[in-house]
Structures are given as structure tokens and as C-alpha cells.
Motif scaffolding. Sequence first.
Motif, PDB file in Angstrom:
ATOM      1  N   TYR A  26       0.840  -1.210   0.000  1.00 24.29           N
ATOM      2  CA  TYR A  26       0.000   0.000   0.000  1.00 24.29           C
ATOM      3  C   TYR A  26       0.868   1.250   0.000  1.00 24.29           C
ATOM      4  N   VAL A  27       0.189   2.378  -0.262  1.00 20.90           N
ATOM      5  CA  VAL A  27       0.808   3.706  -0.162  1.00 20.90           C
ATOM      6  C   VAL A  27       0.171   4.404   1.030  1.00 20.90           C
ATOM      7  N   GLN A  28       0.993   4.980   1.879  1.00 25.12           N
ATOM      8  CA  GLN A  28       0.507   5.656   3.082  1.00 25.12           C
ATOM      9  C   GLN A  28       0.745   7.151   2.985  1.00 25.12           C
ATOM     10  N   ALA A  29      -0.281   7.922   3.352  1.00 27.19           N
ATOM     11  CA  ALA A  29      -0.167   9.388   3.387  1.00 27.19           C
ATOM     12  C   ALA A  29      -0.382   9.846   4.819  1.00 27.19           C
ATOM     13  N   LYS A  30       0.550  10.644   5.334  1.00 26.72           N
ATOM     14  CA  LYS A  30       0.430  11.220   6.671  1.00 26.72           C
ATOM     15  C   LYS A  30       0.419  12.739   6.542  1.00 26.72           C
ATOM     16  N   TYR A  31      -0.481  13.363   7.318  1.00 25.04           N
ATOM     17  CA  TYR A  31      -0.623  14.814   7.187  1.00 25.04           C
ATOM     18  C   TYR A  31      -1.313  15.375   8.428  1.00 25.04           C
ATOM     19  N   THR A  32      -1.211  16.678   8.609  1.00 25.92           N
ATOM     20  CA  THR A  32      -1.827  17.391   9.730  1.00 25.92           C
ATOM     21  C   THR A  32      -2.955  18.258   9.183  1.00 25.92           C
ATOM     22  N   ILE A  33      -4.181  18.102   9.734  1.00 24.66           N
ATOM     23  CA  ILE A  33      -5.316  18.866   9.210  1.00 24.66           C
ATOM     24  C   ILE A  33      -5.521  20.187   9.970  1.00 24.66           C
ATOM     25  N   ARG A  34      -5.057  20.239  11.219  1.00 21.34           N
ATOM     26  CA  ARG A  34      -5.037  21.475  12.011  1.00 21.34           C
ATOM     27  C   ARG A  34      -4.088  21.237  13.167  1.00 21.34           C
ATOM     28  N   ASP A  35      -3.758  22.266  13.889  1.00 23.38           N
ATOM     29  CA  ASP A  35      -2.774  22.149  14.960  1.00 23.38           C
ATOM     30  C   ASP A  35      -3.125  21.004  15.916  1.00 23.38           C
ATOM     31  N   GLY A  36      -2.173  20.088  16.047  1.00 28.92           N
ATOM     32  CA  GLY A  36      -2.341  18.997  17.001  1.00 28.92           C
ATOM     33  C   GLY A  36      -3.176  17.837  16.525  1.00 28.92           C
ATOM     34  N   VAL A  37      -3.681  17.878  15.307  1.00 26.28           N
ATOM     35  CA  VAL A  37      -4.538  16.791  14.807  1.00 26.28           C
ATOM     36  C   VAL A  37      -3.928  16.214  13.530  1.00 26.28           C
ATOM     37  N   ASN A  38      -3.484  14.971  13.624  1.00 26.92           N
ATOM     38  CA  ASN A  38      -2.858  14.293  12.495  1.00 26.92           C
ATOM     39  C   ASN A  38      -3.773  13.201  11.957  1.00 26.92           C
ATOM     40  N   ARG A  39      -3.655  12.979  10.654  1.00 26.13           N
ATOM     41  CA  ARG A  39      -4.422  11.906  10.022  1.00 26.13           C
ATOM     42  C   ARG A  39      -3.500  11.104   9.117  1.00 26.13           C
ATOM     43  N   GLU A  40      -3.929   9.902   8.802  1.00 23.94           N
ATOM     44  CA  GLU A  40      -3.216   9.119   7.799  1.00 23.94           C
ATOM     45  C   GLU A  40      -4.230   8.356   6.959  1.00 23.94           C
ATOM     46  N   THR A  41      -3.888   8.215   5.696  1.00 23.20           N
ATOM     47  CA  THR A  41      -4.742   7.503   4.750  1.00 23.20           C
ATOM     48  C   THR A  41      -3.896   6.469   4.033  1.00 23.20           C
ATOM     49  N   LYS A  42      -4.461   5.295   3.824  1.00 23.73           N
ATOM     50  CA  LYS A  42      -3.756   4.244   3.113  1.00 23.73           C
ATOM     51  C   LYS A  42      -4.525   3.870   1.846  1.00 23.73           C
ATOM     52  N   SER A  43      -3.777   3.617   0.796  1.00 23.36           N
ATOM     53  CA  SER A  43      -4.385   3.236  -0.479  1.00 23.36           C
ATOM     54  C   SER A  43      -3.677   2.004  -1.012  1.00 23.36           C
ATOM     55  N   SER A  44      -4.423   0.994  -1.399  1.00 19.06           N
ATOM     56  CA  SER A  44      -3.823  -0.282  -1.794  1.00 19.06           C
ATOM     57  C   SER A  44      -3.107  -0.184  -3.132  1.00 19.06           C
ATOM     58  N   TYR A  45      -2.379  -1.234  -3.447  1.00 24.58           N
ATOM     59  CA  TYR A  45      -1.605  -1.270  -4.689  1.00 24.58           C
ATOM     60  C   TYR A  45      -2.493  -1.452  -5.916  1.00 24.58           C
ATOM     61  N   TYR A  46      -3.820  -1.559  -5.717  1.00 22.17           N
ATOM     62  CA  TYR A  46      -4.739  -1.688  -6.844  1.00 22.17           C
ATOM     63  C   TYR A  46      -5.077  -0.339  -7.467  1.00 22.17           C
ATOM     64  N   THR A  47      -4.683   0.738  -6.819  1.00 24.79           N
ATOM     65  CA  THR A  47      -5.062   2.060  -7.317  1.00 24.79           C
ATOM     66  C   THR A  47      -3.846   2.967  -7.401  1.00 24.79           C
ATOM     67  N   ASP A  48      -3.989   4.032  -8.153  1.00 30.10           N
ATOM     68  CA  ASP A  48      -2.898   4.993  -8.318  1.00 30.10           C
ATOM     69  C   ASP A  48      -3.236   6.326  -7.665  1.00 30.10           C
ATOM     70  N   THR A  49      -4.115   6.306  -6.676  1.00 31.10           N
ATOM     71  CA  THR A  49      -4.604   7.540  -6.064  1.00 31.10           C
ATOM     72  C   THR A  49      -4.756   7.366  -4.565  1.00 31.10           C
ATOM     73  N   VAL A  50      -4.393   8.412  -3.822  1.00 30.42           N
ATOM     74  CA  VAL A  50      -4.696   8.453  -2.396  1.00 30.42           C
ATOM     75  C   VAL A  50      -5.384   9.788  -2.126  1.00 30.42           C
ATOM     76  N   ILE A  51      -6.435   9.752  -1.329  1.00 27.26           N
ATOM     77  CA  ILE A  51      -7.203  10.961  -1.024  1.00 27.26           C
ATOM     78  C   ILE A  51      -6.886  11.405   0.399  1.00 27.26           C
ATOM     79  N   VAL A  52      -6.564  12.677   0.542  1.00 27.92           N
ATOM     80  CA  VAL A  52      -6.309  13.266   1.859  1.00 27.92           C
ATOM     81  C   VAL A  52      -7.380  14.344   2.070  1.00 27.92           C
ATOM     82  N   ASP A  53      -8.045  14.337   3.219  1.00 26.02           N
ATOM     83  CA  ASP A  53      -9.122  15.304   3.433  1.00 26.02           C
ATOM     84  C   ASP A  53      -9.252  15.650   4.910  1.00 26.02           C
ATOM     85  N   GLY A  54     -10.171  16.565   5.195  1.00 34.04           N
ATOM     86  CA  GLY A  54     -10.376  17.019   6.564  1.00 34.04           C
ATOM     87  C   GLY A  54      -9.589  18.258   6.929  1.00 34.04           C
TER      88      GLY A  54
END
Length: 414
Positions: free
Chosen positions: A72-100
Motif C-alpha cells: 500500500y501507499v501511506q499518506a500522513k498529514y496534519t489537518i489542524r494544529d495537534g490533529v494528524n491523520r493518515e490515509t492508506k491506499s492499496s496497490y490496486y489504485t494509483d490515487t490516495v485521497i487526503v481530506d479534513g
Amino acid sequence: MEFILYNKIKSIYLLAFICLINFQGCEEITNYNEIISADKTKPENVKDVRVENFNGGSRILYTLPNSDNILYVQAKYTIRDGVNRETKSSYYTDTVIVDGFAESKEYDVTLTVVSRANVSSDPLTVKVHPDEPYYKLIKRELTTREDFGGINIRTLNPDRQSIGIILLALDSNTNSLAINDQHFSKDDIISYSVRGLSATPKSLGVYVQDRFGNRSDTTLLTITPLPEFLMDKSKFFTYRLASDADLYTDGGWNVDRLWDNNTGEPGWHTEASAKGMPILVTFGMGVKAKLSRFVLWNRPGQYSYSHGNPRIFSLWGSDKDSPQDIKLPISAPEGAQVGDWINLGNFNYPNPPSGAAPTAVTDSDRAFVAAGVNFDVPISSPAIRYLRLNIAETWSGGEFAHSQEISVYGTVEQ
């Protein structure tokens, strides 16, 4: 013949086996933490990265490394101070969505490719710049006004996002604003009233919150709710018109049972209508009043979401001294005028709160019906003297109807 049949059977089994192998080979891995390879080679990261921004988020497109060992591909990011998120997307796709994301500004997103042996690539930082988050757009459209016994809040949500509107009121004990009401919705047009406030000046606040916990600024306001009273049922009277449904009177199921302050049986009950739909019942209030809302008690218990309980209906009114009969339409826009009658609002009785089917309601659903359901009358509706309940559909779909009690609220006009 036996040889041909034997070969056909062999072919069928072989085809089934191939399908099974193919299915298992293409089954998506959903447990990303499971180590399913002994190959400890560090994977390369993605390349050819492109970013497509949208409201509150971004779509990151890329080309995967040419390797069968990627999980998989993993995306880690901060949406606001002190709040982190991560999104994982499998090897079946070429896209990862980050939101919030809380703001429309530049953010860093760290991408890593993770192998089937749980080995991560070197990190790759991608910059995204999401468009204005939905909760801010929705807050920008929000308007308020005083209403009967409270406040009306209205806004637009054209993309039907899941949002919450939070109303704050002054807490006399702490002398600070505290949560008074929370309204969650995905409707495209949100308009609702919070009631139960006295007709004196009130210090209130309102903000919008999204499903990621992002909050808009708070609008502070002072309003004076309009006075609201329960209409005096002792002044109500039956005003039977020719197009009204015939009554089922065995056991005392009469029109005046709708306002006898008894939510049990008997109530109002019609015969199967020979007059066709809609099913109509008419009564006078004995006063002229501008209505704010009404509470309807449908027949409870085993009849809660069945039989003749109204499901889709409208409320019509007239301010004439002696309004004339006319067969009302099954449906009409709010505010429509037909003869002496005006449509005060169109209503759908709520589905079972438990989410169960109407044929399999729970005890909590039955308790909900037995407690009565509140329906708001639009504040733009005129003052009236007479009411007609216009039932377009019952929960059974039959051509008869029944309810136990109705309470009407508003302000009497002189």
C-alpha cells in the motif's frame, strides 16, 4: 456418450478451479499490517505525482514502482494544529485521497510506499492546497431569525456534506455560552427551529462543525423569541365538509377524539374511503391564530408504523368565517391556495428511528410514536381559523386513516 459427458464434467470442474484461483489471486488485502512476504527489499517511492485539489481535501495521483512486493501507499498529514491523520491506499489504485483540512492553504503530505514485508520506502513530501472547506462555505450561507419559542436556523449545503450546526445559549450558572442544541444533517437545504425558549431577549451563538471536528467561527447574536402558546382545545369543534372521509364510529372513534387530551384509544378513525384519496378531516379552532407547530400522536403499539397511521400528509387552513368545501389535491406546494383553503405545509412522518423496517419496528420505535411527533409550520403561513388534515398516504397504503390526538401551537390574533 459417457466419454463426452465425462469430459464435459471435467471441463466444468477445471473452469471452476481456474475461476477460484483467479479470484484468490486478485483478492484485495485489507489488513495492511499483516506481513505476507519475506522480501525485505526497501521499495522505491511513487513518482509522477500530480495533485487535484477539492473542498477541504486533495486527490494525489502517482505512478507506482514496478514491483510485485508493494502492499500500500501511506499518506500522513496534519489537518489542524495537534490533529494528524493518515490515509492508506492499496496497490490496486494509483490515487490516495487526503481530506479534513481546516483551511484553504498549503499543507505537507508525507507519502511512503510499504511492502508486503512491512518495509517502508524513503518518505516523499508532497504539497497540497485544498479549496475552501465545506464547513466554512456552509457557515457563510447561515442565517438566523427569531421564531415561535426560539430561533430558526437556515443554510445551504448543495453537496450534501455531513455537518453539524451547534447552538450555544447563555448558562445562567456559569455566565458563559454552553451547547444548547446540536443539529446534524446531510440535507441540501437545512432549515429547522430550536424551541423551548421564553419570549425574552436571549444571548446565543451558532457555529458549524464538520465530521473531522473542524469548527467555524461563532456568530454571536441576541434575539427575542416570539411568544408561543398551546391552542385551547376546549374551543375546538368539528366542521364536517362533504369531501371529508366517512367515520368509523364503532367504539367512539369520532373527530372530536383528536383533541380530547387522550393519546390512547379511541381516537379519530375513518372508514375505507369511497371518495378516493386524499383522506380529509376538518375542524375549527374557535380563534384566529398564527401557527408555529403541531404535535401528532398516531395510533401506537402494534399499529405504530402500519394500518391507517398517516405517512405523507399536509395541513391546510382557512381564515374565513365559514369556509366552503372543496376536494383538496393529494399534493400541492406549500402556500398553494385552493378555494378557501391554503396549504400550511407538507409533511412526512419520520421513519422508525431505529432504522428498522416499518414491518419490524422495535420497542423504542413504538415509544417514539407513542410520545407524539412535532411538525413545524412555516413562519410565513398566514393566521387561520380552521384546519384540514389532508392525508395522501398511510403506512399500509390503504384508503382509511386514523390518529389519536393533535396539539396545535402558535399565537392567537385579536
